[in-house]
Design an enzyme around this catalytic site. Structure first.
Site, mmCIF file in Angstrom:
data_model
loop_
_atom_site.group_PDB
_atom_site.id
_atom_site.type_symbol
_atom_site.label_atom_id
_atom_site.label_comp_id
_atom_site.label_asym_id
_atom_site.label_seq_id
_atom_site.Cartn_x
_atom_site.Cartn_y
_atom_site.Cartn_z
ATOM 1 N N GLY A 222 3.521 -3.668 -24.306
ATOM 2 C CA GLY A 222 3.383 -4.564 -23.155
ATOM 3 C C GLY A 222 1.977 -4.549 -22.589
ATOM 4 O O GLY A 222 1.315 -3.504 -22.599
ATOM 5 N N ALA A 223 1.531 -5.691 -22.122
ATOM 6 C CA ALA A 223 0.178 -5.791 -21.551
ATOM 7 C C ALA A 223 0.187 -6.729 -20.348
ATOM 8 O O ALA A 223 -0.764 -7.456 -20.106
ATOM 9 C CB ALA A 223 -0.810 -6.262 -22.610
ATOM 10 N N ASP B 133 1.137 2.613 -7.713
ATOM 11 C CA ASP B 133 1.870 2.481 -8.984
ATOM 12 C C ASP B 133 1.365 3.447 -10.054
ATOM 13 O O ASP B 133 2.150 4.035 -10.801
ATOM 14 C CB ASP B 133 1.717 1.058 -9.545
ATOM 15 C CG ASP B 133 2.549 0.051 -8.783
ATOM 16 O OD1 ASP B 133 3.618 0.413 -8.280
ATOM 17 O OD2 ASP B 133 2.106 -1.110 -8.691
ATOM 18 N N LYS C 249 0.465 -8.608 -6.264
ATOM 19 C CA LYS C 249 -0.403 -7.422 -6.315
ATOM 20 C C LYS C 249 -1.855 -7.752 -6.649
ATOM 21 O O LYS C 249 -2.767 -7.115 -6.128
ATOM 22 C CB LYS C 249 0.133 -6.432 -7.353
ATOM 23 C CG LYS C 249 1.491 -5.853 -7.009
ATOM 24 C CD LYS C 249 1.884 -4.834 -8.063
ATOM 25 C CE LYS C 249 3.336 -4.465 -7.975
ATOM 26 N NZ LYS C 249 3.708 -3.418 -8.944
HETATM 27 N N1 LIG Z 1 9.885 1.335 -12.737
HETATM 28 C C1 LIG Z 1 9.027 0.699 -11.976
HETATM 29 O O1 LIG Z 1 8.722 1.145 -10.860
HETATM 30 C C2 LIG Z 1 8.385 -0.565 -12.467
HETATM 31 C C3 LIG Z 1 7.210 -1.036 -11.863
HETATM 32 C C4 LIG Z 1 6.624 -2.207 -12.368
HETATM 33 C C5 LIG Z 1 7.212 -2.881 -13.428
HETATM 34 N N2 LIG Z 1 8.346 -2.388 -13.980
HETATM 35 C C6 LIG Z 1 8.984 -3.077 -15.119
HETATM 36 O O2 LIG Z 1 8.024 -3.239 -16.148
HETATM 37 C C7 LIG Z 1 8.247 -4.459 -16.833
HETATM 38 C C8 LIG Z 1 6.959 -5.291 -16.869
HETATM 39 O O3 LIG Z 1 6.568 -5.641 -15.555
HETATM 40 P P1 LIG Z 1 5.192 -6.427 -15.300
HETATM 41 O O4 LIG Z 1 4.985 -6.430 -13.847
HETATM 42 O O5 LIG Z 1 4.107 -5.900 -16.187
HETATM 43 O O6 LIG Z 1 5.582 -7.902 -15.810
HETATM 44 P P2 LIG Z 1 4.638 -8.996 -16.467
HETATM 45 O O7 LIG Z 1 3.249 -8.886 -15.920
HETATM 46 O O8 LIG Z 1 5.366 -10.268 -16.353
HETATM 47 O O9 LIG Z 1 4.552 -8.573 -18.033
HETATM 48 C C9 LIG Z 1 5.684 -8.723 -18.866
HETATM 49 C C10 LIG Z 1 5.418 -8.068 -20.216
HETATM 50 O O10 LIG Z 1 6.571 -8.196 -21.034
HETATM 51 C C11 LIG Z 1 6.255 -8.956 -22.214
HETATM 52 N N3 LIG Z 1 7.366 -9.836 -22.562
HETATM 53 C C12 LIG Z 1 8.118 -10.582 -21.714
HETATM 54 N N4 LIG Z 1 9.048 -11.285 -22.397
HETATM 55 C C13 LIG Z 1 8.867 -10.988 -23.715
HETATM 56 C C14 LIG Z 1 9.515 -11.393 -24.916
HETATM 57 N N5 LIG Z 1 10.525 -12.264 -24.906
HETATM 58 N N6 LIG Z 1 9.070 -10.876 -26.088
HETATM 59 C C15 LIG Z 1 8.044 -9.977 -26.100
HETATM 60 N N7 LIG Z 1 7.395 -9.554 -24.997
HETATM 61 C C16 LIG Z 1 7.803 -10.061 -23.817
HETATM 62 C C17 LIG Z 1 5.021 -9.745 -21.827
HETATM 63 O O11 LIG Z 1 4.343 -10.143 -23.001
HETATM 64 P P3 LIG Z 1 3.280 -11.385 -22.958
HETATM 65 O O12 LIG Z 1 2.029 -10.809 -22.364
HETATM 66 O O13 LIG Z 1 3.155 -11.797 -24.343
HETATM 67 O O14 LIG Z 1 3.890 -12.425 -22.049
HETATM 68 C C18 LIG Z 1 4.272 -8.710 -20.991
HETATM 69 O O15 LIG Z 1 3.673 -7.730 -21.805
HETATM 70 C C19 LIG Z 1 9.395 -5.165 -16.100
HETATM 71 O O16 LIG Z 1 10.579 -4.881 -16.790
HETATM 72 C C20 LIG Z 1 9.410 -4.497 -14.751
HETATM 73 O O17 LIG Z 1 10.708 -4.500 -14.195
HETATM 74 C C21 LIG Z 1 8.944 -1.237 -13.528
#
Ligand SMILES: NC(=O)c1ccc[n+]([C@@H]2O[C@H](COP(=O)([O-])OP(=O)(O)OC[C@H]3O[C@@H](n4cnc5c(N)ncnc54)[C@H](OP(=O)(O)O)[C@@H]3O)[C@@H](O)[C@H]2O)c1
Length: 279
Positions: free
Chosen positions: A127-128, A102, A47
């Site tokens: 989350g960030a 999104d 993205k």
């Molecule tokens: N419903 C929907 O349509 C939709 C759309 C998009 C995403 N999502 C969901 O949203 C979530 C995040 O997606 P994303 O695209 O933002 O992913 P991403 O960019 O990889 O970000 C992951 C986030 O989770 C945190 N995290 C991961 N493992 C962790 C741990 N062990 N302990 C604490 N924090 C942790 C990360 O913290 P750090 O920054 O410290 O690594 C970061 O804030 C996913 O579960 C995804 O499936 C859903």
């Protein structure tokens, strides 16, 4: 979800999935364009990369800094750019047009699933990453009152807070949990990936913030349908919703962009539920 919507609209199209390595994304977009695809969706990690790869950015993509939907367009005899669906024969000049659906998906799902308008509300956002950043900016643009951002890597939360202070100065933005034991939030929004895998820790430190102090909890994760966070929130008497509605609305908006038509949301919702949860 998309194929159910496409069929209901009576379109002779197919939605398929393809795995693409990030270093070949530019070629993949060019290839789809050369084959006169109607459009494509992009997901992690494409993205952000696609921002520099499409020919034109819609305001939705430049505003949120990510492209999740591409519409391919051709130039007609008058020099105007139109969606490829409008051409009977393949145009010579083609271009890619990037959108982001999104951000709207998040607020539409909060409204539909939790009856929450966001404006004037206080939100604790966990989350960030990519989704957390878009959610935080969209909430800020929608007029959230207080926004607290908590992230394992605090510098990423700080960077988002800095962007919000600059772009949306009316928002009371803070990094970390709200101070004091009596601070109430309207919504806890999980944008971390904690809860996807069995045995994951809660994304929320309940020593720092109790679920009794929030009205509603939204988890962007939709598989499992009830994460440990949502189960704890339900037990604490909060309203809860998972991320299925967000997925539905971003996809519906993409189909609207590709087709130029009002999309059959109920048909798409039923197909999505069936595909994800088997009902
Ligand atoms: N419903 C929907 O349509 C939709 C759309 C998009 C995403 N999502 C969901 O949203 C979530 C995040 O997606 P994303 O695209 O933002 O992913 P991403 O960019 O990889 O970000 C992951 C986030 O989770 C945190 N995290 C991961 N493992 C962790 C741990 N062990 N302990 C604490 N924090 C942790 C990360 O913290 P750090 O920054 O410290 O690594 C970061 O804030 C996913 O579960 C995804 O499936 C859903």
């Amino acid at each position: 979800m998309q194929n159910a919507g496409i069929a209901e609209l009576g379109l002779d199209w197919r939605y398929t999935a393809a795995e693409v390595r990030p270093e070949q994304l530019r070629e993949a977009i060019a290839g789809a364009q050369a084959m006169h695809y109607i459009g494509i969706n992009l997901t992690v990690p494409h993205k952000l990369l696609a921002l520099d790869m499409v020919d034109v950015l819609d305001e939705s993509a430049s505003e949120w800094g990510a492209v999740n939907t591409i519409l391919f367009e051709g130039q007609d005899d008058n020099g105007d750019w139109r969606a490829l669906r409008d051409f009977e024969t393949a145009p010579h000049q083609l271009r890619s047009h990037g959108f982001n659906t999104d951000a709207d998906g998040i607020t539409q799902s909060l409204r539909e699933d939790l009856g929450m308008e966001v404006r004037g509300e206080n939100v604790l956002l966990l989350g960030a990453g990519g989704a957390g950043r878009v959610a935080a900016l969209k909430l800020a643009a929608t007029g959230v009152r207080q926004l607290h951002i908590v992230n394992r890597t605090a510098s990423k939360a700080e960077a988002i807070a800095h962007e919000i202070r600059t772009r949306f100065p009316a928002v009371e933005i803070a990094v970390g949990y709200p101070d004091g034991t009596d601070t109430e939030m309207d919504l806890v929004l999980n944008c971390t990936s904690l809860g996807l895998a069995a045995g994951d820790a809660l994304p929320l430190d309940i020593g720092a913030f109790s679920l009794n102090k929030t009205r509603a909890v939204y988890d962007m994760i939709y598989q499992p349908a009830e994460t440990p966070l949502l189960a704890a929130a339900r037990a604490a008497g909060c309203q809860t919703a998972n991320g299925l509605g967000m997925l539905l609305h971003q996809g519906a908006k993409s189909l609207e962009i590709w087709s130029g038509q009002t999309v059959p949301l109920d048909v798409m919702r039923a197909a999505l539920k069936e595909a994800v949860h088997g009902r």
